[in-house]
Design a protein around this motif. Structure first.
Motif: not given
Length: 279
Positions: A15-16, A18-22, A57, A65, A205, A230
């Motif tokens: 999840t991290f 995909q949300e951070a860079c797709g 986090k 990150r 993204n 995406l």
């Protein structure tokens, strides 16, 4: 990192990422995560993926990150990859653009990694101009972007050593486009090639508005790492970033089937490009 990764931690890391860079990390890739993050985790003295996620986090961890994303990003590239694309550029697209009125021809190398693709584009432009001197009525600007600040730093230096010199380059090309460095063990891209290329950190993204419009976009071997949704969003944003009749190049194993109908496929000598349809 411990030998096994907790399933809950792995799902959270998917999840991290995909949300951070797709990037869509498939199931069963725990070994890949462990191998790519092990050095960073040893350095940080973090014993598990869950511990790393906890650090990510915490406030003020933008640098961490970026390092994690960089470690998980595939940076496989070489010179003149899929050479048919560059022949198509020289034989069809650049002559076509030269017939049109307008300012500088703008080319975007998306996910450019350590710079081989945008510099190859500049080399192709240079060769085209030398073969067609009478047609040199428009300049060319190449914007090269990547999410990784580390590979962009390498690209800006324009110095290549070892295996990265030989992959895709013959001796004549090395002599034509490069200057020997480090007792001939490394090569530096000549200034006449580099001056056309500008590097910038960019997440595909993200918001494309600040990039401007382009005549040609190279986005090769990138979409395969993203989810279907995406992919569609990225291609739609690229379509909006292209000038009328602009061209999009994908990797040789990629296509726009079931992604968009805004382009028409064109083929020259076995090479494929996608041209933006007229409204």
């Amino acid at each position: 990192m411990k030998a096994s990764i907790d399933t809950r931690d792995y799902l959270a890391f998917q999840t991290f990422l995909q949300e951070a860079c797709g990037i869509l990390l498939g199931d069963g890739k725990e070994y890949l995560v462990a191998s790519r993050l092990n050095g960073l985790m040893v350095e940080l003295k973090v014993g598990s993926l869950g511990g790393l996620l906890k650090r990510l986090k915490a406030p003020g961890q933008r640098g961490l990150r970026a390092r994690v994303i960089d470690a998980m990003t595939t940076n496989e590239t070489f010179w003149f990859r899929d050479p048919g694309h560059f022949r198509m550029l020289q034989e069809q697209i650049l002559p076509e653009l030269d017939q049109k009125a307008g300012g500088v021809v703008r080319v975007w190398s998306a996910a450019c990694s350590s710079g081989q693709e945008p510099y190859t584009l500049s080399m192709a432009v240079q060769d085209y101009w030398k073969k067609s001197p009478g047609r040199r009525n428009r300049g060319v600007e190449i914007l090269a972007t990547d999410i990784s600040s580390r590979v962009l730093d390498e690209a800006r230096q324009g110095i290549y050593c070892g295996l990265s010199i030989n992959r895709g380059l013959d001796a004549q090309q090395q002599q034509r486009y490069f200057i020997p460095r480090e007792n001939n063990s490394c090569l530096e891209v000549k200034s006449e090639i580099r001056q056309r290329v500008r590097f910038r950190e960019f997440n595909l993204n993200g918001n494309y508005a600040s990039l401007g419009r382009f005549d040609i976009i190279f986005c090769r071997n990138v979409l395969i790492y993203f989810s279907s949704d995406l992919k569609k969003k990225i291609v739609e944003r690229m379509a909006q970033s292209l000038n009328p009749g602009g061209y999009l190049f994908l990797g040789s194993t990629e296509s726009l089937t079931q992604i968009t109908d805004r382009f028409e496929m064109q083929m020259v000598g076995g090479a494929i490009a996608y041209r933006l349809k007229s409204n």
